[in-house]
Design a protein around this motif. Structure first.
Motif, PDB file in Angstrom:
ATOM      1  N   PRO A 237       0.818  -1.227   0.000  1.00 57.24           N
ATOM      2  CA  PRO A 237       0.000   0.000   0.000  1.00 57.24           C
ATOM      3  C   PRO A 237       0.850   1.276   0.000  1.00 57.24           C
ATOM      4  N   ASN A 238       2.137   1.149   0.349  1.00 58.97           N
ATOM      5  CA  ASN A 238       3.002   2.335   0.322  1.00 58.97           C
ATOM      6  C   ASN A 238       4.034   2.253  -0.805  1.00 58.97           C
ATOM      7  N   GLY A 239       3.824   1.297  -1.734  1.00 54.62           N
ATOM      8  CA  GLY A 239       4.803   1.080  -2.802  1.00 54.62           C
ATOM      9  C   GLY A 239       4.850   2.239  -3.787  1.00 54.62           C
ATOM     10  N   ARG A 240       5.904   2.236  -4.592  1.00 54.04           N
ATOM     11  CA  ARG A 240       6.065   3.297  -5.600  1.00 54.04           C
ATOM     12  C   ARG A 240       6.261   2.657  -6.967  1.00 54.04           C
ATOM     13  N   GLY A 241       6.343   3.501  -7.962  1.00 53.68           N
ATOM     14  CA  GLY A 241       6.598   3.012  -9.315  1.00 53.68           C
ATOM     15  C   GLY A 241       5.344   3.049 -10.167  1.00 53.68           C
ATOM     16  N   VAL A 242       5.453   2.434 -11.338  1.00 55.42           N
ATOM     17  CA  VAL A 242       4.352   2.461 -12.295  1.00 55.42           C
ATOM     18  C   VAL A 242       3.500   1.218 -12.105  1.00 55.42           C
ATOM     19  N   MET A 243       2.192   1.401 -12.099  1.00 56.25           N
ATOM     20  CA  MET A 243       1.262   0.259 -11.974  1.00 56.25           C
ATOM     21  C   MET A 243       0.264   0.307 -13.131  1.00 56.25           C
ATOM     22  N   ILE A 244       0.062  -0.856 -13.761  1.00 63.11           N
ATOM     23  CA  ILE A 244      -0.950  -0.989 -14.814  1.00 63.11           C
ATOM     24  C   ILE A 244      -2.189  -1.612 -14.167  1.00 63.11           C
ATOM     25  N   GLY A 245      -3.309  -0.882 -14.202  1.00 62.67           N
ATOM     26  CA  GLY A 245      -4.498  -1.364 -13.504  1.00 62.67           C
ATOM     27  C   GLY A 245      -5.789  -0.989 -14.220  1.00 62.67           C
ATOM     28  N   PHE A 246      -6.874  -0.931 -13.450  1.00 60.50           N
ATOM     29  CA  PHE A 246      -8.222  -0.802 -14.005  1.00 60.50           C
ATOM     30  C   PHE A 246      -8.905   0.458 -13.471  1.00 60.50           C
ATOM     31  N   THR A 247      -9.674   1.115 -14.336  1.00 56.26           N
ATOM     32  CA  THR A 247     -10.257   2.416 -13.982  1.00 56.26           C
ATOM     33  C   THR A 247     -11.331   2.322 -12.895  1.00 56.26           C
ATOM     34  N   ASP A 248     -11.969   1.132 -12.753  1.00 54.39           N
ATOM     35  CA  ASP A 248     -13.045   1.028 -11.771  1.00 54.39           C
ATOM     36  C   ASP A 248     -12.562   0.376 -10.468  1.00 54.39           C
ATOM     37  N   LYS A 249     -11.285   0.562 -10.145  1.00 53.63           N
ATOM     38  CA  LYS A 249     -10.720   0.012  -8.919  1.00 53.63           C
ATOM     39  C   LYS A 249      -9.878   1.105  -8.275  1.00 53.63           C
ATOM     40  N   SER A 250      -9.713   1.070  -6.935  1.00 59.37           N
ATOM     41  CA  SER A 250      -8.860   2.126  -6.365  1.00 59.37           C
ATOM     42  C   SER A 250      -7.482   1.576  -6.009  1.00 59.37           C
ATOM     43  N   TYR A 251      -6.494   2.430  -6.156  1.00 59.90           N
ATOM     44  CA  TYR A 251      -5.099   2.041  -5.939  1.00 59.90           C
ATOM     45  C   TYR A 251      -4.444   3.055  -5.006  1.00 59.90           C
ATOM     46  N   PRO A 252      -3.394   2.620  -4.263  1.00 53.27           N
ATOM     47  CA  PRO A 252      -2.676   3.579  -3.418  1.00 53.27           C
ATOM     48  C   PRO A 252      -2.157   4.740  -4.268  1.00 53.27           C
ATOM     49  N   SER A 253      -2.253   5.952  -3.713  1.00 52.18           N
ATOM     50  CA  SER A 253      -1.917   7.130  -4.525  1.00 52.18           C
ATOM     51  C   SER A 253      -0.415   7.270  -4.770  1.00 52.18           C
ATOM     52  N   SER A 254       0.388   6.424  -4.088  1.00 51.25           N
ATOM     53  CA  SER A 254       1.836   6.521  -4.292  1.00 51.25           C
ATOM     54  C   SER A 254       2.260   5.965  -5.656  1.00 51.25           C
ATOM     55  N   TYR A 255       1.389   5.209  -6.339  1.00 49.83           N
ATOM     56  CA  TYR A 255       1.755   4.640  -7.650  1.00 49.83           C
ATOM     57  C   TYR A 255       1.406   5.607  -8.773  1.00 49.83           C
ATOM     58  N   LYS A 256       2.249   5.601  -9.824  1.00 46.90           N
ATOM     59  CA  LYS A 256       1.867   6.298 -11.065  1.00 46.90           C
ATOM     60  C   LYS A 256       1.065   5.286 -11.888  1.00 46.90           C
ATOM     61  N   MET A 257      -0.197   5.626 -12.171  1.00 49.19           N
ATOM     62  CA  MET A 257      -1.096   4.637 -12.794  1.00 49.19           C
ATOM     63  C   MET A 257      -1.167   4.757 -14.321  1.00 49.19           C
ATOM     64  N   LEU A 258      -1.205   3.595 -14.969  1.00 51.81           N
ATOM     65  CA  LEU A 258      -1.583   3.506 -16.391  1.00 51.81           C
ATOM     66  C   LEU A 258      -2.792   2.575 -16.424  1.00 51.81           C
ATOM     67  N   PHE A 259      -3.878   3.014 -17.085  1.00 53.83           N
ATOM     68  CA  PHE A 259      -5.119   2.238 -17.019  1.00 53.83           C
ATOM     69  C   PHE A 259      -5.424   1.487 -18.313  1.00 53.83           C
ATOM     70  N   LEU A 260      -5.761   0.195 -18.157  1.00 54.01           N
ATOM     71  CA  LEU A 260      -6.142  -0.643 -19.299  1.00 54.01           C
ATOM     72  C   LEU A 260      -7.602  -0.419 -19.685  1.00 54.01           C
ATOM     73  N   GLY A 261      -8.412   0.036 -18.711  1.00 50.79           N
ATOM     74  CA  GLY A 261      -9.858   0.179 -18.919  1.00 50.79           C
ATOM     75  C   GLY A 261     -10.565  -0.389 -17.711  1.00 50.79           C
ATOM     76  N   PRO A 262     -11.904  -0.455 -17.747  1.00 52.62           N
ATOM     77  CA  PRO A 262     -12.639  -0.941 -16.578  1.00 52.62           C
ATOM     78  C   PRO A 262     -12.700  -2.475 -16.494  1.00 52.62           C
ATOM     79  N   LEU A 263     -12.651  -3.002 -15.268  1.00 52.45           N
ATOM     80  CA  LEU A 263     -12.842  -4.448 -15.039  1.00 52.45           C
ATOM     81  C   LEU A 263     -14.192  -4.901 -15.572  1.00 52.45           C
ATOM     82  N   ALA A 264     -15.147  -3.955 -15.596  1.00 51.44           N
ATOM     83  CA  ALA A 264     -16.490  -4.286 -16.070  1.00 51.44           C
ATOM     84  C   ALA A 264     -16.523  -4.484 -17.583  1.00 51.44           C
ATOM     85  N   ASN A 265     -15.436  -4.178 -18.300  1.00 48.28           N
ATOM     86  CA  ASN A 265     -15.468  -4.200 -19.760  1.00 48.28           C
ATOM     87  C   ASN A 265     -14.186  -4.808 -20.345  1.00 48.28           C
TER      88      ASN A 265
END
Ligand code: TXA
Ligand code: MG
Length: 312
Positions: A237-265
């Motif tokens: 939860p306190n990690g850093r770096g780039v994370m590839i994830g989903f727009t309809d989920k929440s992530y710790p704010s310490s990560y720089k996010m790249l989004f693939l799209g929603p888990l719902a789609n």
């Protein structure tokens, strides 16, 4: 370099190699009649010569002259899924197809793409071989800019906009002894899609060390960015770096996010997948965590397989 449909046709008919949009990914096309252009595809991509190419046609009747035998349910599969993201491997009369295109095999893979520009083009040029328009091993190209990033800004590309599916076609192969179809490459059509036609869900072929591979391409490193991918189901939860994830989920704010799209789609996620992998390299990112906490059914199976290959 953007070219018109007319120029693309002229170049292909005269034996050049051209980038072409399909609904799955962009293809690097050459006419089946031009062996030298087919060799050039292998050279341009840095593709091993034992990895055969898919033959793209504009209607099912164009497959018949090459076929040595039509496996059970071939016609129903073609009628239900063509034009579309299905590739079917069948036994062929080998003298009909240049050796380089089929990598010396006595089978060949066929597909009718559904992208309107690809269909219009194929009606004029006749059968075209088309691997994905990327350097061998790299993520496939889902827009003209990706093709130009791999082959240079002067490389001729017919621009058909971003690809709607974003992952390659599913490849079916008929096992004669078992009288069953198997999936030898997962793709835009999930295994369950074939149940209404086949009355069973085709198994996904797992290559073994003892047996020659049914899909030669599965032997090679694939879909990989230069960046290291760390596939994870839980993260610091306190990690850093780039994370590839989903727009309809929440992530710790310490990560720089790249989004693939929603888990719902999952369709949207598949559409964006290669663009996100390519973005890592464009931005000079050396390492990224991928959130693998997503479902394991339908199209998600293909997304999972691509991410695993990209990380290996
Ligand atoms: O969606 C797609 O299929 C895209 C677009 C451009 O149509 N094309 C594509 O081509 O993904 P490529 O070359 O990147 O992948 C073709 C795969 C390779 O893994 C190859 O080994 C397999 O098809 N293949 C081709 N002919 C085969 C055959 N006779 N038997 C088994 N596998 C074959
Ligand atoms: Mg490919």
């Amino acid at each position: 370099m953007k070219i018109s449909l007319e120029t693309a046709c002229q170049l292909l008919i005269s034996g050049s190699v051209v980038g072409i949009p399909t609904e799955t990914v962009y293809g690097l096309a050459a006419s089946l009649n031009h062996s030298e252009a087919i060799q050039r595809i292998f050279a341009l991509k840095g593709r091993p010569s034992n990895n055969p190419l898919i033959i793209h046609v504009s209607n099912t009747s164009q497959v018949l002259p090459y076929a040595q035998a039509l496996p059970k349910n071939f016609m129903q599969l073609a009628e239900s899924f063509w034009p579309g993201p299905l590739t079917i491997v069948i036994p062929i009369s080998p003298e009909m197809i240049p050796t380089a295109a089929r990598a010396q095999l006595t089978t060949a893979a066929f597909r009718i793409p559904s992208h309107p520009l690809a269909r219009e083009l194929l009606q004029i040029t006749g059968p075209l071989v088309m691997p994905s328009a990327n350097l061998s091993g790299r993520p496939s190209a889902t827009c003209r800019e990706h093709v130009e990033a791999d082959f240079g800004s002067d490389f001729p590309v017919l621009d058909g906009g971003p690809c709607q599916k974003g992952v390659e076609s599913t490849i079916l192969y008929y096992l004669v002894e078992q009288e069953r179809w198997q999936i030898i490459r997962q793709g835009a059509l999930p295994a369950e899609a074939f149940e209404p036609i086949l009355h069973y869900i085709p198994e996904i072929h797992a290559p073994s060390k003892e047996q020659a591979p049914l899909c030669p391409g599965q032997l090679y490193r694939h879909y990989a960015p230069k960046a290291r991918l760390k596939l994870m189901e839980t993260f610091d939860p306190n990690g850093r770096g780039v994370m590839i994830g989903f727009t309809d989920k929440s992530y710790p704010s310490s990560y720089k996010m790249l989004f693939l799209g929603p888990l719902a789609n999952p369709e949207k996620v598949a559409e964006n997948l290669y663009a996100i992998l390519r973005q890592l390299d464009q931005e000079g990112i050396e390492e990224a965590i991928v959130d693998m906490n997503f479902p394991s059914d339908g199209l998600w199976m293909t997304i999972r397989e691509r991410l695993k290959k990209a990380a290996s």
